[in-house]
Design a protein around this motif. Structure first.
Motif, PDB file in Angstrom:
ATOM      1  N   ARG A  24      -4.957  14.437  10.964  1.00 30.67           N
ATOM      2  CA  ARG A  24      -5.170  13.043  10.577  1.00 30.67           C
ATOM      3  C   ARG A  24      -3.838  12.357  10.346  1.00 30.67           C
ATOM      4  NH1 ARG A  24      -9.409  12.363   5.945  1.00 30.67           N
ATOM      5  NH2 ARG A  24      -9.251  10.247   6.707  1.00 30.67           N
ATOM      6  N   ALA A  25      -3.846  11.079  10.618  1.00 29.09           N
ATOM      7  CA  ALA A  25      -2.650  10.280  10.330  1.00 29.09           C
ATOM      8  C   ALA A  25      -2.436  10.267   8.820  1.00 29.09           C
ATOM      9  CB  ALA A  25      -2.839   8.863  10.855  1.00 29.09           C
ATOM     10  N   PRO A  26      -1.192  10.202   8.374  1.00 31.39           N
ATOM     11  CA  PRO A  26      -0.941  10.145   6.935  1.00 31.39           C
ATOM     12  C   PRO A  26      -1.602   8.913   6.318  1.00 31.39           C
ATOM     13  CG  PRO A  26       1.122  10.314   8.171  1.00 31.39           C
ATOM     14  CD  PRO A  26       0.023  10.141   9.159  1.00 31.39           C
ATOM     15  N   ARG A  27      -2.139   9.083   5.139  1.00 29.12           N
ATOM     16  CA  ARG A  27      -2.765   7.963   4.438  1.00 29.12           C
ATOM     17  C   ARG A  27      -1.699   7.064   3.851  1.00 29.12           C
ATOM     18  NH1 ARG A  27      -7.350   9.610   0.474  1.00 29.12           N
ATOM     19  NH2 ARG A  27      -7.754   7.412   0.743  1.00 29.12           N
ATOM     20  N   PHE A  28      -2.063   5.798   3.711  1.00 26.70           N
ATOM     21  CA  PHE A  28      -1.167   4.849   3.073  1.00 26.70           C
ATOM     22  C   PHE A  28      -1.173   5.120   1.581  1.00 26.70           C
ATOM     23  CE2 PHE A  28       0.146   0.736   1.412  1.00 26.70           C
ATOM     24  CZ  PHE A  28       1.243   0.488   2.213  1.00 26.70           C
ATOM     25  N   SER A  29      -0.040   4.924   0.944  1.00 29.74           N
ATOM     26  CA  SER A  29       0.091   5.213  -0.482  1.00 29.74           C
ATOM     27  C   SER A  29       1.013   4.186  -1.121  1.00 29.74           C
ATOM     28  CB  SER A  29       0.678   6.621  -0.637  1.00 29.74           C
ATOM     29  OG  SER A  29       0.909   6.914  -1.981  1.00 29.74           O
ATOM     30  N   ILE A  30       0.785   3.910  -2.407  1.00 27.86           N
ATOM     31  CA  ILE A  30       1.693   3.046  -3.168  1.00 27.86           C
ATOM     32  C   ILE A  30       1.828   3.633  -4.567  1.00 27.86           C
ATOM     33  CG2 ILE A  30      -0.130   1.460  -3.918  1.00 27.86           C
ATOM     34  CD1 ILE A  30       1.958  -0.797  -3.806  1.00 27.86           C
ATOM     35  N   LYS A  31       3.040   3.581  -5.079  1.00 29.84           N
ATOM     36  CA  LYS A  31       3.318   4.030  -6.445  1.00 29.84           C
ATOM     37  C   LYS A  31       3.891   2.832  -7.176  1.00 29.84           C
ATOM     38  CE  LYS A  31       4.863   8.164  -6.723  1.00 29.84           C
ATOM     39  NZ  LYS A  31       5.710   9.372  -6.741  1.00 29.84           N
ATOM     40  N   VAL A  32       3.257   2.465  -8.299  1.00 32.22           N
ATOM     41  CA  VAL A  32       3.704   1.304  -9.071  1.00 32.22           C
ATOM     42  C   VAL A  32       3.899   1.679 -10.536  1.00 32.22           C
ATOM     43  CG1 VAL A  32       2.614  -0.394  -7.555  1.00 32.22           C
ATOM     44  CG2 VAL A  32       1.355   0.472  -9.508  1.00 32.22           C
ATOM     45  N   ARG A  33       4.799   0.949 -11.176  1.00 32.80           N
ATOM     46  CA  ARG A  33       5.023   1.108 -12.615  1.00 32.80           C
ATOM     47  C   ARG A  33       4.359  -0.067 -13.304  1.00 32.80           C
ATOM     48  NH1 ARG A  33      10.242   0.894 -12.782  1.00 32.80           N
ATOM     49  NH2 ARG A  33      10.543   3.124 -12.663  1.00 32.80           N
ATOM     50  N   ILE A  34       3.486   0.228 -14.274  1.00 33.36           N
ATOM     51  CA  ILE A  34       2.849  -0.824 -15.062  1.00 33.36           C
ATOM     52  C   ILE A  34       3.855  -1.277 -16.106  1.00 33.36           C
ATOM     53  CG2 ILE A  34       0.978  -1.385 -16.657  1.00 33.36           C
ATOM     54  CD1 ILE A  34      -0.749   0.670 -15.195  1.00 33.36           C
ATOM     55  N   GLU A  35       4.144  -2.571 -16.119  1.00 31.42           N
ATOM     56  CA  GLU A  35       5.109  -3.123 -17.063  1.00 31.42           C
ATOM     57  C   GLU A  35       4.361  -3.680 -18.275  1.00 31.42           C
ATOM     58  OE1 GLU A  35       8.045  -2.412 -16.526  1.00 31.42           O
ATOM     59  OE2 GLU A  35       8.238  -2.209 -14.374  1.00 31.42           O
ATOM     60  N   TYR A 104      -9.353 -12.496  -5.736  1.00 31.27           N
ATOM     61  CA  TYR A 104      -8.888 -11.464  -6.657  1.00 31.27           C
ATOM     62  C   TYR A 104      -7.408 -11.680  -6.957  1.00 31.27           C
ATOM     63  CZ  TYR A 104     -13.244  -9.330  -5.228  1.00 31.27           C
ATOM     64  OH  TYR A 104     -14.579  -9.095  -4.969  1.00 31.27           O
ATOM     65  N   VAL A 105      -7.071 -11.693  -8.253  1.00 35.72           N
ATOM     66  CA  VAL A 105      -5.694 -11.937  -8.687  1.00 35.72           C
ATOM     67  C   VAL A 105      -5.273 -10.797  -9.620  1.00 35.72           C
ATOM     68  CG1 VAL A 105      -4.122 -13.563  -9.820  1.00 35.72           C
ATOM     69  CG2 VAL A 105      -6.137 -14.429  -8.591  1.00 35.72           C
ATOM     70  N   LEU A 106      -4.175 -10.132  -9.261  1.00 36.66           N
ATOM     71  CA  LEU A 106      -3.645  -9.062 -10.095  1.00 36.66           C
ATOM     72  C   LEU A 106      -2.973  -9.685 -11.315  1.00 36.66           C
ATOM     73  CD1 LEU A 106      -3.025  -6.025 -10.443  1.00 36.66           C
ATOM     74  CD2 LEU A 106      -0.896  -6.443  -9.186  1.00 36.66           C
ATOM     75  N   ARG A 107      -3.443  -9.353 -12.517  1.00 35.05           N
ATOM     76  CA  ARG A 107      -2.891  -9.906 -13.752  1.00 35.05           C
ATOM     77  C   ARG A 107      -1.978  -8.926 -14.482  1.00 35.05           C
ATOM     78  NH1 ARG A 107      -2.968 -15.032 -12.790  1.00 35.05           N
ATOM     79  NH2 ARG A 107      -5.037 -15.898 -12.523  1.00 35.05           N
ATOM     80  N   THR A 108      -1.979  -7.673 -14.078  1.00 36.15           N
ATOM     81  CA  THR A 108      -1.101  -6.685 -14.692  1.00 36.15           C
ATOM     82  C   THR A 108       0.274  -6.771 -14.035  1.00 36.15           C
ATOM     83  OG1 THR A 108      -2.971  -5.193 -15.029  1.00 36.15           O
ATOM     84  CG2 THR A 108      -0.776  -4.213 -15.138  1.00 36.15           C
ATOM     85  N   PRO A 109       1.329  -6.972 -14.827  1.00 34.31           N
ATOM     86  CA  PRO A 109       2.671  -6.972 -14.222  1.00 34.31           C
ATOM     87  C   PRO A 109       3.032  -5.564 -13.748  1.00 34.31           C
ATOM     88  CG  PRO A 109       2.767  -7.573 -16.567  1.00 34.31           C
ATOM     89  CD  PRO A 109       1.350  -7.258 -16.251  1.00 34.31           C
ATOM     90  N   VAL A 110       3.465  -5.459 -12.500  1.00 33.17           N
ATOM     91  CA  VAL A 110       3.826  -4.160 -11.939  1.00 33.17           C
ATOM     92  C   VAL A 110       5.152  -4.255 -11.191  1.00 33.17           C
ATOM     93  CG1 VAL A 110       1.424  -3.413 -11.673  1.00 33.17           C
ATOM     94  CG2 VAL A 110       2.584  -4.516  -9.762  1.00 33.17           C
ATOM     95  N   THR A 111       5.790  -3.110 -11.060  1.00 29.61           N
ATOM     96  CA  THR A 111       6.963  -2.955 -10.212  1.00 29.61           C
ATOM     97  C   THR A 111       6.628  -1.900  -9.175  1.00 29.61           C
ATOM     98  OG1 THR A 111       8.457  -3.465 -12.046  1.00 29.61           O
ATOM     99  CG2 THR A 111       9.411  -2.321 -10.149  1.00 29.61           C
ATOM    100  N   VAL A 112       6.766  -2.236  -7.897  1.00 28.38           N
ATOM    101  CA  VAL A 112       6.487  -1.278  -6.833  1.00 28.38           C
ATOM    102  C   VAL A 112       7.649  -0.299  -6.753  1.00 28.38           C
ATOM    103  CG1 VAL A 112       6.070  -0.971  -4.365  1.00 28.38           C
ATOM    104  CG2 VAL A 112       5.097  -2.942  -5.556  1.00 28.38           C
ATOM    105  N   ILE A 113       7.342   0.977  -6.897  1.00 29.67           N
ATOM    106  CA  ILE A 113       8.359   2.027  -6.832  1.00 29.67           C
ATOM    107  C   ILE A 113       8.481   2.530  -5.402  1.00 29.67           C
ATOM    108  CG2 ILE A 113       8.975   4.338  -7.606  1.00 29.67           C
ATOM    109  CD1 ILE A 113       7.467   3.690 -10.194  1.00 29.67           C
ATOM    110  N   ASP A 114       7.333   2.746  -4.752  1.00 30.16           N
ATOM    111  CA  ASP A 114       7.334   3.272  -3.398  1.00 30.16           C
ATOM    112  C   ASP A 114       6.029   2.874  -2.721  1.00 30.16           C
ATOM    113  OD1 ASP A 114       8.224   4.750  -1.176  1.00 30.16           O
ATOM    114  OD2 ASP A 114       7.197   6.556  -1.875  1.00 30.16           O
ATOM    115  N   SER A 115       6.102   2.549  -1.440  1.00 25.67           N
ATOM    116  CA  SER A 115       4.890   2.284  -0.676  1.00 25.67           C
ATOM    117  C   SER A 115       5.125   2.696   0.763  1.00 25.67           C
ATOM    118  CB  SER A 115       4.490   0.809  -0.742  1.00 25.67           C
ATOM    119  OG  SER A 115       5.433   0.010  -0.073  1.00 25.67           O
ATOM    120  N   GLY A 116       4.061   3.112   1.419  1.00 27.43           N
ATOM    121  CA  GLY A 116       4.154   3.540   2.811  1.00 27.43           C
ATOM    122  C   GLY A 116       3.185   4.668   3.074  1.00 27.43           C
TER     123      GLY A 116
END
Length: 119
Positions: A24-35, A104-116
């Motif tokens: 299978r193709a690699p799945r998409f992933s995202i890692k975020v930090r909740i601020e 849909y609106v994201l209300r939690t402040p986040v910082t994207v650490i890694d995505s792909g």
């Protein structure tokens, strides 16, 4: 068809044999930090895609009309379950199929650490 020695006729299945499993193709992933607390959360697959879209959209938010995907409500449900605040704004629309749709609106402040693509 095959005839056995005892005179019984056997029909062969017309179903094709199963092909060997392909990688299978690699799945998409995202890692975020909740601020501001710093907790790190990883989302995978379509939930990760939806989070990327929400982060990219900012205050404008996402609708299934602007960001087509089969199950936005399911993605936001899982994102909320992971600890994020996602506001659902119900908007009216006109036309031959008048009604409402969700934004849909994201209300939690986040910082994207890694995505792909995940390994």
């Amino acid at each position: 068809m095959s005839a056995l020695a005892n005179g019984v006729t056997v029909r062969h299945s017309l179903r094709p044999e199963k092909e060997p499993a392909t990688k299978r193709a690699p799945r998409f992933s995202i890692k975020v930090r909740i601020e501001p607390d710093g907790r790190i959360v990883q989302l995978d697959g379509r939930d990760a895609w939806a989070m990327c879209e929400l982060v990219r959209a900012g205050e404008r938010g996402c609708t299934p009309i602007d960001n087509p995907a089969p199950r936005w409500s399911a993605y936001t449900f899982k994102i909320r379950k992971a600890g994020f605040v996602v506001e659902t704004v119900h908007e009216a629309h006109d036309g031959p199929f008048a009604g409402t749709h969700a934004r849909y609106v994201l209300r939690t402040p986040v910082t994207v650490i890694d995505s792909g693509a995940a390994e």
